[in-house]
Design an enzyme around this catalytic site. Structure first.
Site, PDB file in Angstrom:
ATOM      1  N   GLY A   1      -4.537 -30.098 -21.386  1.00 18.61           N
ATOM      2  CA  GLY A   1      -5.606 -31.097 -21.211  1.00 18.61           C
ATOM      3  C   GLY A   1      -6.270 -31.411 -22.538  1.00 18.61           C
ATOM      4  O   GLY A   1      -5.632 -31.886 -23.474  1.00 18.61           O
TER       5      GLY A   1
ATOM      6  N   LYS B   1       5.711 -28.289 -19.729  1.00 18.39           N
ATOM      7  CA  LYS B   1       4.834 -27.921 -20.850  1.00 18.39           C
ATOM      8  C   LYS B   1       5.530 -26.928 -21.782  1.00 18.39           C
ATOM      9  O   LYS B   1       5.372 -26.989 -23.005  1.00 18.39           O
ATOM     10  CB  LYS B   1       3.518 -27.362 -20.305  1.00 18.39           C
ATOM     11  CG  LYS B   1       2.684 -28.466 -19.622  1.00 18.39           C
ATOM     12  CD  LYS B   1       1.551 -27.925 -18.787  1.00 18.39           C
ATOM     13  CE  LYS B   1       0.740 -29.065 -18.174  1.00 18.39           C
ATOM     14  NZ  LYS B   1      -0.176 -28.634 -17.115  1.00 18.39           N
TER      15      LYS B   1
ATOM     16  N   VAL C   1      -0.133 -30.902 -22.863  1.00 15.00           N
ATOM     17  CA  VAL C   1      -0.268 -29.443 -22.682  1.00 15.00           C
ATOM     18  C   VAL C   1      -1.726 -29.050 -22.894  1.00 15.00           C
ATOM     19  O   VAL C   1      -2.298 -29.319 -23.945  1.00 15.00           O
ATOM     20  CB  VAL C   1       0.609 -28.661 -23.696  1.00 15.00           C
ATOM     21  CG1 VAL C   1       0.528 -27.163 -23.420  1.00 15.00           C
ATOM     22  CG2 VAL C   1       2.046 -29.138 -23.669  1.00 15.00           C
TER      23      VAL C   1
ATOM     24  N   THR D   1       1.551 -43.579 -17.753  1.00 13.94           N
ATOM     25  CA  THR D   1       2.017 -43.779 -16.374  1.00 13.94           C
ATOM     26  C   THR D   1       2.292 -42.392 -15.757  1.00 13.94           C
ATOM     27  O   THR D   1       2.420 -41.401 -16.484  1.00 13.94           O
ATOM     28  CB  THR D   1       3.296 -44.641 -16.332  1.00 13.94           C
ATOM     29  OG1 THR D   1       4.325 -43.979 -17.065  1.00 13.94           O
ATOM     30  CG2 THR D   1       3.060 -46.035 -16.910  1.00 13.94           C
TER      31      THR D   1
ATOM     32  N   ASP E   1       5.715 -28.459 -13.503  1.00 17.34           N
ATOM     33  CA  ASP E   1       4.705 -28.881 -14.477  1.00 17.34           C
ATOM     34  C   ASP E   1       4.619 -27.857 -15.620  1.00 17.34           C
ATOM     35  O   ASP E   1       4.620 -28.216 -16.806  1.00 17.34           O
ATOM     36  CB  ASP E   1       3.352 -29.037 -13.767  1.00 17.34           C
ATOM     37  CG  ASP E   1       2.243 -29.434 -14.717  1.00 17.34           C
ATOM     38  OD1 ASP E   1       2.235 -30.586 -15.163  1.00 17.34           O
ATOM     39  OD2 ASP E   1       1.401 -28.574 -15.034  1.00 17.34           O
TER      40      ASP E   1
ATOM     41  N   GLY F   1      -8.458 -33.056  -5.654  1.00 15.97           N
ATOM     42  CA  GLY F   1      -7.788 -33.933  -6.627  1.00 15.97           C
ATOM     43  C   GLY F   1      -7.157 -33.182  -7.787  1.00 15.97           C
ATOM     44  O   GLY F   1      -6.835 -33.766  -8.811  1.00 15.97           O
TER      45      GLY F   1
END
Ligand code: HSE
Length: 339
Positions: free
Chosen positions: A154, A225, A152, A96, A221, A207
């Protein structure tokens, strides 16, 4: 292996696409045969204890907006809490959206899943940034695995590199560019000679930015991480409140041009040393960390192996999905070793 998927946005859908694509390979390589027994999105749930047809679910989501409208499999009023309680599964995948204020709905989803004896894989940074030490204890107490590789870097194995590959060494510090959106904005500003707001708009149109772009541009963000790495790799018991955070919102094109004249670039750097900190810093253009566009770069400083840097795409649906699959294979491998 029966799986409940909580959240069916870009990451959830990418995971199903990846699973359909690699199903036979992972079944024969790792003996892993995942069955998605439930999916929950904002509209409700879709359930089939024998395993949902993944391609059909992706099609339903695209055409109907919510999987709860999936013919005889859809349950519009069913909540994540009820699904976790009622549906038998070995693993819950929680994807989510990130909420760094309350951590919800991810935090409750993760706690409920662990308490009901299910292993958890999440890409949701909010609950981890706010409560990782407590969640790790809860998972240990309940004898389940909690994995979060996709939070962290991707698809890059940043957490695995620090935790597993450098296991014999002592990591003294970590620093790097951990947010693709801000790196894209800073790169666009200097390359196209545009101001911050115009570059942010481009990042949103493409995006890259989070739903709430403040998470990216104000440094939260990156801070999330750092918290995850500090706990998981360096054994520090810290949360978001222990991080000093400064973002890039107030940077002007002139600041970047001035740095450029000195052979430097301004980058949003996250670092874990004596302190844990996020702030824009001038970095030499010859520094290995000086990567451009949406790339991430992370340097591990260890006592004996010295410095090692991982560079790659730190965001994206399929990239993050590959990290989820990595965690799933890891859990399956660990479980197999127990018998
Ligand atoms: N918004 C994040 C970024 C996504 O730009 O890096 C990946 O965590």
């Amino acid at each position: 292996m029966r799986i409940i998927l909580l959240g069916f946005g870009v990451v959830g859908q990418s995971f199903l696409k990846l699973l359909t694509h690699r199903y036979n390979e992972i079944a024969s390589f790792y003996g892993l045969k995942p069955r998605i027994v439930a999916i929950v999105d904002r509209g409700g749930a879709a359930i089939d204890e024998r395993g949902l047809d993944m391609e059909k679910m992706l099609e339903f989501k695209k055409t109907m907006g919510s999987i709860s409208k999936a013919n005889d499999k859809g349950f519009p009023d069913l909540t994540a809490e009820e699904v976790i309680k009622k549906i038998d599964a070995e693993v819950v995948i929680e994807v989510t959206p990130t909420n760094i204020i309350s951590g919800e709905p991810g935090l409750t989803n993760i706690e409920n899943s662990i308490k009901s004896g299910k292993h958890v894989i999440t890409t949701n940074k909010g609950p981890l940034a706010l409560a990782l030490p407590a969640l790790m204890d809860l998972a240990e107490y309940n004898g389940v695995y909690l994995r979060f590789s996709g939070t962290v870097g991707g698809g890059m194995p940043v957490l695995d590199l620090g935790k597993k590959c450098l296991i014999a060494d002592k990591i003294i510090a970590i620093r790097g560019i951990l947010n693709g959106t801000t790196n894209y904005i800073l790169t666009e500003m200097i390359e196209k000679r545009i101001e911050f707001n115009e570059a942010l708009k481009k990042a949103q149109d493409l995006g890259y930015a989070e739903k709430d772009p403040s998470l990216d541009i104000d440094g939260f963000d990156t801070a999330c991480k750092l918290v995850i790495m500090a706990n998981w790799i360096m054994g520090k018991k810290v949360t978001l409140k222990d991080v000093k955070i400064n973002g890039i919102r107030n940077l002007a094109l002139k600041d970047l041009i001035d740095a450029d004249k000195n052979g430097n670039a301004i980058k949003l750097i996250g670092s874990i040393n004596k302190n844990i900190e996020v702030k824009p810093r001038e970095v030499s253009k010859r520094d290995i960390l000086c990567v451009h566009g949406t790339l991430n770069a992370v340097t591990f400083v260890s006592e004996f192996a010295g410095e090692e840097t991982l560079i790659g795409r730190g965001a994206g649906g399929m990239e993050t999905a590959s990290a989820i699959l990595r965690d799933l294979i890891d859990i399956k491998t660990n479980l197999s070793k127990k018998f």
